[in-house]
Scaffold this motif. Structure first.
Motif, PDB file in Angstrom:
ATOM      1  N   ALA A  90     -16.696  -6.353   3.952  1.00  0.00           N
ATOM      2  CA  ALA A  90     -16.875  -7.862   4.440  1.00  0.00           C
ATOM      3  C   ALA A  90     -17.948  -8.485   3.364  1.00  0.00           C
ATOM      4  O   ALA A  90     -17.396  -9.566   2.826  1.00  0.00           O
ATOM      5  CB  ALA A  90     -17.408  -7.849   5.601  1.00  0.00           C
ATOM      6  N   ARG A  91     -18.899  -7.979   2.945  1.00  0.00           N
ATOM      7  CA  ARG A  91     -19.727  -8.540   1.918  1.00  0.00           C
ATOM      8  C   ARG A  91     -19.172  -8.763   0.689  1.00  0.00           C
ATOM      9  O   ARG A  91     -19.278  -9.769  -0.114  1.00  0.00           O
ATOM     10  CB  ARG A  91     -21.183  -7.679   1.900  1.00  0.00           C
ATOM     11  N   ALA A  92     -18.272  -7.518   0.180  1.00  0.00           N
ATOM     12  CA  ALA A  92     -17.912  -7.699  -1.150  1.00  0.00           C
ATOM     13  C   ALA A  92     -16.868  -8.812  -1.254  1.00  0.00           C
ATOM     14  O   ALA A  92     -16.881  -9.569  -2.207  1.00  0.00           O
ATOM     15  CB  ALA A  92     -17.259  -6.184  -1.384  1.00  0.00           C
ATOM     16  N   ILE A  93     -15.994  -8.810  -0.016  1.00  0.00           N
ATOM     17  CA  ILE A  93     -15.089 -10.182  -0.053  1.00  0.00           C
ATOM     18  C   ILE A  93     -15.914 -11.576  -0.215  1.00  0.00           C
ATOM     19  O   ILE A  93     -15.274 -12.447  -0.924  1.00  0.00           O
ATOM     20  CB  ILE A  93     -14.265  -9.932   1.193  1.00  0.00           C
ATOM     21  N   LYS A  94     -17.212 -11.645   0.252  1.00  0.00           N
ATOM     22  CA  LYS A  94     -17.896 -12.903   0.386  1.00  0.00           C
ATOM     23  C   LYS A  94     -18.445 -13.089  -0.968  1.00  0.00           C
ATOM     24  O   LYS A  94     -18.960 -14.153  -1.212  1.00  0.00           O
ATOM     25  CB  LYS A  94     -18.793 -12.922   1.415  1.00  0.00           C
ATOM     26  N   GLU A 120      -6.125  -0.175 -13.778  1.00  0.00           N
ATOM     27  CA  GLU A 120      -5.198  -1.305 -13.320  1.00  0.00           C
ATOM     28  C   GLU A 120      -5.100  -1.151 -11.592  1.00  0.00           C
ATOM     29  O   GLU A 120      -5.170  -2.074 -11.127  1.00  0.00           O
ATOM     30  CB  GLU A 120      -3.898  -0.824 -13.517  1.00  0.00           C
ATOM     31  N   VAL A 121      -5.734  -0.104 -11.092  1.00  0.00           N
ATOM     32  CA  VAL A 121      -5.711   0.022  -9.643  1.00  0.00           C
ATOM     33  C   VAL A 121      -6.665  -0.879  -9.232  1.00  0.00           C
ATOM     34  O   VAL A 121      -6.704  -1.652  -8.103  1.00  0.00           O
ATOM     35  CB  VAL A 121      -5.822   1.570  -9.092  1.00  0.00           C
ATOM     36  N   PHE A 122      -7.813  -0.666  -9.777  1.00  0.00           N
ATOM     37  CA  PHE A 122      -9.126  -1.617  -9.552  1.00  0.00           C
ATOM     38  C   PHE A 122      -9.271  -2.999  -9.708  1.00  0.00           C
ATOM     39  O   PHE A 122      -9.370  -3.890  -8.813  1.00  0.00           O
ATOM     40  CB  PHE A 122     -10.436  -0.906  -9.914  1.00  0.00           C
ATOM     41  N   VAL A 123      -8.337  -3.173 -10.666  1.00  0.00           N
ATOM     42  CA  VAL A 123      -8.038  -4.821 -11.144  1.00  0.00           C
ATOM     43  C   VAL A 123      -7.113  -5.337  -9.883  1.00  0.00           C
ATOM     44  O   VAL A 123      -7.333  -6.440  -9.391  1.00  0.00           O
ATOM     45  CB  VAL A 123      -7.527  -4.947 -12.364  1.00  0.00           C
ATOM     46  N   LYS A 124      -5.926  -4.600  -9.580  1.00  0.00           N
ATOM     47  CA  LYS A 124      -5.097  -5.021  -8.467  1.00  0.00           C
ATOM     48  C   LYS A 124      -5.761  -5.124  -7.286  1.00  0.00           C
ATOM     49  O   LYS A 124      -5.658  -6.044  -6.470  1.00  0.00           O
ATOM     50  CB  LYS A 124      -4.051  -4.175  -8.297  1.00  0.00           C
ATOM     51  N   ALA A 125      -6.639  -4.051  -6.933  1.00  0.00           N
ATOM     52  CA  ALA A 125      -7.483  -4.171  -5.805  1.00  0.00           C
ATOM     53  C   ALA A 125      -8.181  -5.404  -5.601  1.00  0.00           C
ATOM     54  O   ALA A 125      -8.544  -6.006  -4.474  1.00  0.00           O
ATOM     55  CB  ALA A 125      -8.206  -2.871  -5.595  1.00  0.00           C
ATOM     56  N   MET A 126      -8.950  -5.588  -6.709  1.00  0.00           N
ATOM     57  CA  MET A 126      -9.884  -6.801  -6.655  1.00  0.00           C
ATOM     58  C   MET A 126      -9.313  -8.064  -6.539  1.00  0.00           C
ATOM     59  O   MET A 126      -9.759  -9.068  -5.737  1.00  0.00           O
ATOM     60  CB  MET A 126     -10.777  -6.739  -8.007  1.00  0.00           C
ATOM     61  N   GLY A 127      -8.027  -8.102  -7.323  1.00  0.00           N
ATOM     62  CA  GLY A 127      -7.419  -9.408  -6.980  1.00  0.00           C
ATOM     63  C   GLY A 127      -6.736  -9.588  -5.520  1.00  0.00           C
ATOM     64  O   GLY A 127      -6.510 -10.952  -5.234  1.00  0.00           O
ATOM     65  N   ALA A 128      -6.677  -8.494  -4.829  1.00  0.00           N
ATOM     66  CA  ALA A 128      -6.019  -8.730  -3.430  1.00  0.00           C
ATOM     67  C   ALA A 128      -7.275  -8.477  -2.340  1.00  0.00           C
ATOM     68  O   ALA A 128      -6.691  -8.316  -1.095  1.00  0.00           O
ATOM     69  CB  ALA A 128      -4.985  -7.583  -3.248  1.00  0.00           C
ATOM     70  N   LEU A 129      -8.473  -8.395  -2.908  1.00  0.00           N
ATOM     71  CA  LEU A 129      -9.561  -8.210  -2.026  1.00  0.00           C
ATOM     72  C   LEU A 129      -9.725  -9.046  -0.805  1.00  0.00           C
ATOM     73  O   LEU A 129      -9.825  -8.607   0.236  1.00  0.00           O
ATOM     74  CB  LEU A 129     -10.781  -7.982  -2.587  1.00  0.00           C
ATOM     75  N   SER A 130      -9.343 -10.645  -1.120  1.00  0.00           N
ATOM     76  CA  SER A 130      -9.831 -11.347  -0.011  1.00  0.00           C
ATOM     77  C   SER A 130      -8.557 -11.193   1.020  1.00  0.00           C
ATOM     78  O   SER A 130      -8.496 -11.933   2.059  1.00  0.00           O
ATOM     79  CB  SER A 130      -9.581 -12.682  -0.769  1.00  0.00           C
ATOM     80  N   SER A 131      -7.348 -10.692   0.662  1.00  0.00           N
ATOM     81  CA  SER A 131      -6.270 -10.443   1.501  1.00  0.00           C
ATOM     82  C   SER A 131      -6.485  -9.301   2.489  1.00  0.00           C
ATOM     83  O   SER A 131      -5.640  -8.717   3.086  1.00  0.00           O
ATOM     84  CB  SER A 131      -4.836 -10.416   0.837  1.00  0.00           C
ATOM     85  N   TYR A 132      -7.606  -8.301   2.027  1.00  0.00           N
ATOM     86  CA  TYR A 132      -7.635  -7.092   2.654  1.00  0.00           C
ATOM     87  C   TYR A 132      -8.080  -7.318   4.128  1.00  0.00           C
ATOM     88  O   TYR A 132      -8.945  -8.321   4.548  1.00  0.00           O
ATOM     89  CB  TYR A 132      -8.649  -6.199   2.135  1.00  0.00           C
ATOM     90  N   LEU A 141       2.647  -4.932  -0.781  1.00  0.00           N
ATOM     91  CA  LEU A 141       1.479  -3.953  -0.126  1.00  0.00           C
ATOM     92  C   LEU A 141       0.162  -4.311  -0.858  1.00  0.00           C
ATOM     93  O   LEU A 141      -0.795  -4.605  -0.200  1.00  0.00           O
ATOM     94  CB  LEU A 141       1.781  -2.841  -0.891  1.00  0.00           C
ATOM     95  N   ILE A 142       0.245  -5.065  -1.693  1.00  0.00           N
ATOM     96  CA  ILE A 142      -1.187  -5.608  -2.373  1.00  0.00           C
ATOM     97  C   ILE A 142      -1.693  -6.978  -1.672  1.00  0.00           C
ATOM     98  O   ILE A 142      -2.817  -6.809  -1.188  1.00  0.00           O
ATOM     99  CB  ILE A 142      -1.146  -6.017  -3.596  1.00  0.00           C
ATOM    100  N   LEU A 143      -0.791  -7.696  -1.219  1.00  0.00           N
ATOM    101  CA  LEU A 143      -1.217  -8.993  -0.623  1.00  0.00           C
ATOM    102  C   LEU A 143      -1.498  -8.595   0.908  1.00  0.00           C
ATOM    103  O   LEU A 143      -2.192  -9.380   1.613  1.00  0.00           O
ATOM    104  CB  LEU A 143      -0.055 -10.102  -0.459  1.00  0.00           C
ATOM    105  N   GLU A 144      -0.512  -7.670   1.377  1.00  0.00           N
ATOM    106  CA  GLU A 144      -0.663  -7.174   2.984  1.00  0.00           C
ATOM    107  C   GLU A 144      -2.257  -6.556   3.287  1.00  0.00           C
ATOM    108  O   GLU A 144      -2.681  -6.579   4.240  1.00  0.00           O
ATOM    109  CB  GLU A 144       0.496  -6.836   3.581  1.00  0.00           C
ATOM    110  N   GLY A 145      -2.411  -5.894   2.009  1.00  0.00           N
ATOM    111  CA  GLY A 145      -3.719  -4.959   2.145  1.00  0.00           C
ATOM    112  C   GLY A 145      -3.592  -4.093   3.473  1.00  0.00           C
ATOM    113  O   GLY A 145      -4.566  -3.571   4.049  1.00  0.00           O
ATOM    114  N   ASP A 146      -2.440  -3.257   3.617  1.00  0.00           N
ATOM    115  CA  ASP A 146      -2.217  -2.622   4.665  1.00  0.00           C
ATOM    116  C   ASP A 146      -3.241  -1.125   4.363  1.00  0.00           C
ATOM    117  O   ASP A 146      -3.051  -0.441   3.588  1.00  0.00           O
ATOM    118  CB  ASP A 146      -1.010  -2.007   4.959  1.00  0.00           C
TER     119      ASP A 146
END
Lengths: 270, 179
Positions: free
Chosen positions: B9-13, B50-62, A265-270
């Motif tokens: 998009a800007r945050a990812i960059k 934890e949610v925000f840390v996880k989200a930040m870690g995966a931001l580039s894959s969003y 879920l985290i990696l796919e960013g759905d």
């Protein structure tokens, strides 16, 4: 009738959100007004109470500072190549690995690959895995190893069940989750986190945040394949499980499935 | 004014200002959702972080899929909460913390009144079915639209409408019984 009422309720709630009044909604839907009125009053009360819950200002600021630091580190890391210290650390660990292999003998290392928890060679199996991780030169390769090790733990659970041994199953299930967390955060960060040294994974191994898109795609694909194999292995063991092992195995299947799904879920960013 | 898609998009960059915008726009809503699900401030604080840390870690894959960014955050938050509740073997709402922070601009009497309201609300929400509970919290505490709620929960919009309707009905009946 009920579905129509549901739609009317949705429309009225949207109007209230936009600042409209209950009376206006009731006037526009006279046939539903008697049923609608208490529902809208309840909605307003619920929303009013909910909106009163706010995070503490100092906590919010603290989290912001922490995330900002992580964010800056991550951005800095994107533009950074190999540092001298990183190279030095990897070289040192590689030397340790060579020494370990020389002293322990390759035969033992190979023999340990099939060991199960509780067996004397199992420790060597785990140490070998750690050495593989430490000597791996890229974050991408490390992530692949973590996926491979998660799958190994699932295989070990299945084999233990077939042998009627259940005591190690919860720990192995947890380890699957740990390995999958490491795919995202890196092993050292997770180790520190679990040991309570840091409140959250450190920025140093936050590699997925700066990974190339093609790398993320490859990891996602590997995770899907690994998920399928791990769950197949565990489900296969169900038919050979004793009644006493069944609850542990069923819990392991649920937790393993959840751990893979969370990571994906985290990696796919759905 | 930038669209949310541009901000993401800007945050990812690596645009720090864009990152701050995303944080400010979403933090309170995620916190509120988690708090109402777990009913404890310190746990809600840890989980939100934890949610925000996880989200930040995966931001580039969003990947932007024409859905609000918060839908993605809620998927992560929801999994965190489910995982937490399962591990702790807890059933959602406990007694609310004494030091709950209220958004009240007035004096102690108002704060006490609001605290009682929240305690009562949390108790009532806790009596809903798990599916109704989640919809009511996402819709009214986290202010998600029907589409956003459906996305966050992986359910159809019609199902969300029905759960919202039956959830409000149930709350209304509970309030009525209470009086």
């Amino acid at each position: 009738m009920t579905q129509q009422m549901q739609d009317v309720l949705v429309r009225c709630i949207e109007r209230l959100s936009a600042g409209d009044r209950v009376e206006n909604c009731l006037r526009d839907y006279p046939e539903q007004a008697s049923e609608l009125k208490p529902l809208l009053q309840t909605t307003i009360a619920v929303r009013r109470s909910c909106s009163a819950v706010k995070p503490r200002a100092e906590y919010k600021a603290k989290v912001y500072d922490y995330l900002e630091q992580l964010y800056c580190d991550r951005q800095a890391r994107k533009g950074r190549g190999w540092s001298f210290f990183a190279w030095h650390r990897h070289w040192a660990v590689a030397m340790i690995a060579v020494v370990m292999v020389l002293f322990s003998g390759m035969g033992i290392v190979v023999a340990s690959s099939g060991a199960l928890p509780g067996e004397s060679l199992y420790t060597i199996k785990l140490v070998t895995e750690k050495v593989k991780l430490a000597t791996s030169v890229s974050d991408m390769h490390k992530a692949k190893l973590h996926i491979q090790f998660a799958e190994r733990r699932a295989d070990e659970i299945a084999r233990l069940v077939r042998e009627g041994k259940t005591e190690s199953i919860p720990a192995l299930t947890d380890e699957i989750g740990n390995q999958l967390n490491c795919v995202i955060f890196g092993s050292r960060a997770m180790k520190n986190f679990q040991a309570g040294d840091s409140q959250l994974p450190s920025t140093e191994n936050f590699w997925m945040g700066s990974a190339e898109e093609s790398e993320v795609t490859e990891i996602i694909e590997l995770l899907h394949q690994s998920r399928e194999r791990s769950l197949h292995e565990l489900n296969d063991a169900l038919s050979q499980s004793s009644l006493t092992a069944l609850p542990s195995l069923e819990q392991a299947i649920r937790d393993t499935s959840q751990a893979y799904d969370d990571t994906l879920l985290i990696l796919e960013g759905d | 004014m930038s669209s949310e898609k541009d901000v993401v998009a800007r945050a990812i960059k690596g645009d720090g200002e864009a990152f701050t915008q995303l944080y400010e726009a979403n933090f309170d809503r995620i916190y509120r959702y988690i708090y109402l699900r777990v009913g404890n401030i310190s746990e809600a604080e840890d989980l939100t972080q934890e949610v925000f840390v996880k989200a930040m870690g995966a931001l580039s894959s969003y990947r932007w899929r024409n859905l609000p960014f918060i839908s993605w955050l809620f998927r992560i938050a929801r999994n965190q909460v489910i995982d937490y509740l399962r591990k702790r073997d807890k059933v959602v709402t406990q007694e609310l913390d004494d030091n709950i922070t209220l958004h009240a601009e007035s004096g102690p009497a108002d704060i006490t009144e609001r605290k009682l309201e929240i305690e009562k609300l949390a108790g009532l929400i806790d009596k809903l079915s798990p599916a109704q509970k989640e919809v009511i919290i996402l819709r009214f505490s986290s202010e998600l639209s029907i589409i956003e709620t459906a996305t966050a929960l992986g359910k159809k919009q019609g199902t969300i409408k029905a759960l919202q309707y039956t959830g409000i009905m149930a709350l209304r009946n509970m309030v009525f019984e209470d009086k």
